[in-house]
Design a protein around this motif. Structure first.
Motif, mmCIF file in Angstrom:
data_model
loop_
_atom_site.group_PDB
_atom_site.id
_atom_site.type_symbol
_atom_site.label_atom_id
_atom_site.label_comp_id
_atom_site.label_asym_id
_atom_site.label_seq_id
_atom_site.Cartn_x
_atom_site.Cartn_y
_atom_site.Cartn_z
ATOM 1 N N TYR A 160 0.990 -1.139 -0.073
ATOM 2 C CA TYR A 160 0.101 -0.256 -0.012
ATOM 3 C C TYR A 160 1.032 1.172 0.102
ATOM 4 O O TYR A 160 0.806 2.097 -0.768
ATOM 5 C CB TYR A 160 -1.019 0.448 1.175
ATOM 6 N N SER A 161 1.800 1.349 0.708
ATOM 7 C CA SER A 161 2.473 2.615 0.655
ATOM 8 C C SER A 161 3.689 2.578 -0.323
ATOM 9 O O SER A 161 3.503 3.805 -0.498
ATOM 10 C CB SER A 161 3.887 2.214 2.044
ATOM 11 N N LEU A 162 4.222 1.428 -0.987
ATOM 12 C CA LEU A 162 4.338 1.635 -2.125
ATOM 13 C C LEU A 162 3.949 2.600 -3.194
ATOM 14 O O LEU A 162 4.467 3.424 -3.491
ATOM 15 C CB LEU A 162 5.386 0.689 -3.055
ATOM 16 N N GLN A 163 2.643 1.773 -3.672
ATOM 17 C CA GLN A 163 1.545 2.635 -3.914
ATOM 18 C C GLN A 163 1.105 4.302 -3.556
ATOM 19 O O GLN A 163 0.786 4.714 -4.748
ATOM 20 C CB GLN A 163 0.399 2.183 -4.121
ATOM 21 N N SER A 164 0.975 3.780 -2.394
ATOM 22 C CA SER A 164 0.542 5.821 -2.260
ATOM 23 C C SER A 164 1.631 7.154 -1.952
ATOM 24 O O SER A 164 1.664 7.610 -3.071
ATOM 25 C CB SER A 164 0.349 5.451 -1.149
ATOM 26 N N MET A 165 2.985 6.266 -1.992
ATOM 27 C CA MET A 165 4.252 7.286 -2.159
ATOM 28 C C MET A 165 3.937 7.036 -3.565
ATOM 29 O O MET A 165 4.372 8.789 -4.486
ATOM 30 C CB MET A 165 5.124 6.366 -1.666
ATOM 31 N N MET A 170 6.947 10.285 -4.940
ATOM 32 C CA MET A 170 7.470 10.473 -4.381
ATOM 33 C C MET A 170 9.005 9.883 -5.199
ATOM 34 O O MET A 170 8.422 8.631 -6.118
ATOM 35 C CB MET A 170 7.596 9.540 -3.214
ATOM 36 N N LYS A 171 9.437 9.921 -5.279
ATOM 37 C CA LYS A 171 11.024 9.632 -5.554
ATOM 38 C C LYS A 171 11.918 8.851 -4.722
ATOM 39 O O LYS A 171 12.390 8.706 -3.761
ATOM 40 C CB LYS A 171 12.276 10.222 -5.962
ATOM 41 N N PHE A 172 11.624 6.920 -5.298
ATOM 42 C CA PHE A 172 12.362 5.819 -4.439
ATOM 43 C C PHE A 172 13.654 5.716 -4.151
ATOM 44 O O PHE A 172 14.166 5.380 -5.397
ATOM 45 C CB PHE A 172 11.299 4.345 -4.308
#
Length: 210
Positions: A160-165, A170-172
């Motif tokens: 979820y956090s990957l998708q939300s960011m 946001m840049k990983f």
């Protein structure tokens, strides 16, 4: 990890007002809470304080602010700070929904989210600390070079956090699907991290910026 209610908790915290802000005394003036003006890192949800006190001990040139809502939990962190005689760490008894009211825009260099409540039910998604309204607050708080570090054992929350960011733009900078496989030397394990790892859970990590 259930913590027994301590009727004397608020009295104890107020007696240690030089360490923990219980009444928004330092709202929009957190720099005045510290002895030295230096970069500020925050942890949203301190747990028992192992992570943030270790960071503070290892990095005396950085100020650390721990945000925690549970007065019974934050007592443990205060005790650790006193025991270790740490001067570069302060605490705020504060609901994470209001951190952008408490802190000024652009005054934070790094934000840590460690083993936050996953709130697995869809109707509770807005309570997750990586929901877009929280990301918006972090965006305002972080300086131009600021970053966010997130750790969890919960695969659903991680995805979820990957998708939300990603949706927020946001840049990983780092994504690890098993942090303890070739664990970095600078990784500091929280109490929950040790517990979950012993039980065989995989630990996930995200580092990202805006």
């Amino acid at each position: 990890m259930r913590i027994r209610n301590k009727p004397w908790a608020m009295d104890y915290l107020k007696d240690n007002g030089h360490i923990v802000d219980t009444e928004m005394t330092y709202k929009n003036k957190v720099k005045n809470f510290f002895d030295t003006d230096q970069p500020l890192h925050i942890e949203v949800g301190t747990g028992m304080g192992t992570f943030i006190t270790k960071l503070a001990a290892d990095n005396p040139n950085i100020n650390y602010l721990g945000i925690e809502l549970d007065k019974n939990v934050i007592i443990r962190v205060v005790e650790k700070i006193i025991e270790l005689d740490l001067k570069n760490i302060r605490l705020a008894l504060l609901d994470a929904n209001f951190i952008s009211d408490y802190l000024n825009d652009g005054e934070v260099s790094r934000i840590y989210l460690n083993f936050s409540d996953p709130w697995p039910k869809t109707r509770h998604a807005r309570r997750r600390l990586t929901y877009h309204t929280f990301l918006k607050q972090y965006h305002h708080l972080l300086d131009e070079d600021g970053s966010l570090q997130f750790k969890t054992d919960n695969r659903g929350l991680f995805e979820y956090s990957l998708q939300s960011m990603n949706e927020y733009g946001m840049k990983f900078e780092d994504i690890r699907l098993d942090l303890h496989d070739d664990e970095p030397e600078d990784n500091i394990r929280t109490e929950y991290e040790e517990k979950f790892s012993r039980n065989g859970s995989r630990i996930y990590l995200l580092k990202a910026s805006f």
